[in-house]
Design an enzyme around this catalytic site. Structure first.
Site, PDB file in Angstrom:
ATOM      1  N   ASP A 145       0.807  -1.220   0.000  1.00 43.05           N
ATOM      2  CA  ASP A 145       0.000   0.000   0.000  1.00 43.05           C
ATOM      3  C   ASP A 145       0.841   1.272   0.000  1.00 43.05           C
ATOM      4  O   ASP A 145       1.977   1.299   0.462  1.00 43.05           O
ATOM      5  CB  ASP A 145      -0.966   0.025   1.187  1.00 43.05           C
ATOM      6  CG  ASP A 145      -0.281  -0.202   2.528  1.00 43.05           C
ATOM      7  OD1 ASP A 145       0.751  -0.919   2.566  1.00 43.05           O
ATOM      8  OD2 ASP A 145      -0.759   0.327   3.541  1.00 43.05           O
ATOM      9  N   GLU A 196      -0.756  -2.065   5.173  1.00 39.59           N
ATOM     10  CA  GLU A 196       0.124  -2.006   6.357  1.00 39.59           C
ATOM     11  C   GLU A 196       0.031  -0.672   7.061  1.00 39.59           C
ATOM     12  O   GLU A 196       0.206  -0.583   8.278  1.00 39.59           O
ATOM     13  CB  GLU A 196       1.579  -2.281   5.930  1.00 39.59           C
ATOM     14  CG  GLU A 196       2.558  -2.373   7.093  1.00 39.59           C
ATOM     15  CD  GLU A 196       3.043  -1.029   7.610  1.00 39.59           C
ATOM     16  OE1 GLU A 196       3.272  -0.901   8.829  1.00 39.59           O
ATOM     17  OE2 GLU A 196       3.193  -0.100   6.792  1.00 39.59           O
TER      18      GLU A 196
END
Length: 391
Positions: free
Chosen positions: A78, A136
């Site tokens: 991400d 995350e």
């Protein structure tokens, strides 16, 4: 054991993957196209791929040519909701989103590791799982969803790394035990009675109460926490009021807590809640407390940390492998380490000559792409060491 020539041939591909991902970032829980890109590359390598794990997670599994243990290798995918302010050919094309923490590099390293092990499948003793994790950066994170989906079932060990610009290119670090902090967050509303700024005596000023609370919270670490236990309480925002001549009826403060010890973590929560209620009572306001428990501390297994310190010098050189200090940023890799042994490692990616000097989460963040080859070698060597029982 590593075939250096083949690895060096993967570097241009890693850079190409990384730059594509950097130009097309997707923030946490939105990594649909990123996951599709990863799955497509893995299928081109002739992997069977499982997608949509715990959200947009991707898993590929390699069965080695010889029996042995199961190693899990993890990368996060991400990006962050930050506007890219760099001047480079691979600048983000998505306004308000960028890879400002190196996850594009982590994903590219793991894709390259998958390519390497597929090419050298007969040398692998056991199973390797390549785990591409979403989300995350934002609690509750993506790790727990993937664990609940079974990605660690029957696995023996897990490794992850972080390209780390505070560490110079050519260096690596890790440590046994706690290495990255647990993270919690709080949202506190002080609720008073608004009114005219010229007649404060008939109001209950929420801004004054919140201001007092900000100062009171500074005593939590300095006067309640054991000085030998690292801890941080930071008030990040205070928001209240609408005009210069109006007493506000509501004021919100928000903040973050970082700890390594679970008893200290619980103590800080209790002190914040107790001090908030006492301050509200003292100033005649009501209070509302939302306290969110985030990621636990990243705690490396002692044996696997020892493996790192025996393996990494072969890649980086004896003088370039360091004992990592504890650091206050958090990582949901912590959840994996609560399930099975493993090690989280830092690969130096800072380089002033390449303008890789900005901190993580900065709008001009970048890293030395040559560090990806070091990260790739580290992942491969740690895997071989474990499966060949070398320590």
């Amino acid at each position: 054991m590593i075939e250096e020539t083949y690895l060096e041939g993967l570097v241009p591909q890693m850079v190409e993957w990384r730059r594509y991902l950097h130009m097309h970032p997707e923030v946490s829980f939105k990594e649909q196209k990123t996951a599709a890109f990863v799955a497509s590359r893995l299928r081109e390598m002739n992997y069977e791929v499982t997608t949509d794990i715990g959200g947009h997670g991707v898993l590929a599994v390699l069965q080695g040519g010889q029996p042995g243990k199961t190693v899990v290798l993890r990368a996060d995918m991400d990006a962050l909701p930050i506007r890219d302010e760099k001047s480079c050919d691979y600048k983000s094309t998505v306004d308000g989103a960028m890879h400002a923490c190196g996850h594009d590099g982590h994903t590219s390293i793991l894709l390259a590791a998958a390519a390497y092990f597929k090419e050298h499948q007969e040398q692998v003793r056991g199973e390797i799982r390549f785990l591409f994790q979403p989300a995350e950066e934002v609690c509750p994170g993506g790790a727990r969803g993937m664990i609940e989906a079974g990605v660690l079932d029957g696995a023996d060990v897990i490794y992850g790394l972080h390209l780390w610009t505070p560490l110079a290119f050519g260096f690596a670090s890790s440590t046994a035990g706690p290495v990255m902090a647990a993270t919690d967050e709080f949202f506190i509303d002080m609720i008073g009675k608004g009114g005219h700024g010229g007649m404060p005596h008939i109001t209950v000023d929420a801004v004054v109460a919140a201001s007092a609370l900000v100062m009171q919270l500074q005593s939590v670490v300095s006067r309640s926490v054991d000085p030998l236990q690292p801890a941080v309480v930071t008030v990040g925002t205070i928001q209240g009021g609408s005009a210069q001549n109006v007493v506000s009826d509501r004021c919100r403060i928000t903040g973050t807590v970082r700890t390594f010890d679970e008893d200290t973590r619980a103590l800080i929560r209790d002190r914040i809640e107790t001090i908030t209620r006492a301050t509200a009572e003292a100033y005649g306001t009501q209070c509302s407390i939302q306290y969110n428990t985030g990621y636990p501390a990243v705690v490396n297994d002692a044996t696997e940390a020892e493996r790192f310190f025996r393996t990494a010098p072969r890649i980086f050189g004896e003088d370039h492998v360091l004992l990592s200090p504890k650091i206050m940023p958090a990582e949901d890799f912590a959840y994996y380490l609560r399930e099975i042994p493993g090690c989280f490692m830092f690969v130096g990616a800072g380089n002033a000559q390449k303008d890789a000097v900005y901190p993580h989460h900065h709008p001009k963040f970048d890293f030395d792409e040559d560090a990806m080859l070091y990260g790739l070698k580290l992942m491969i060597e740690m895997t071989y060491s474990y499966q060949n029982d070398v320590l």
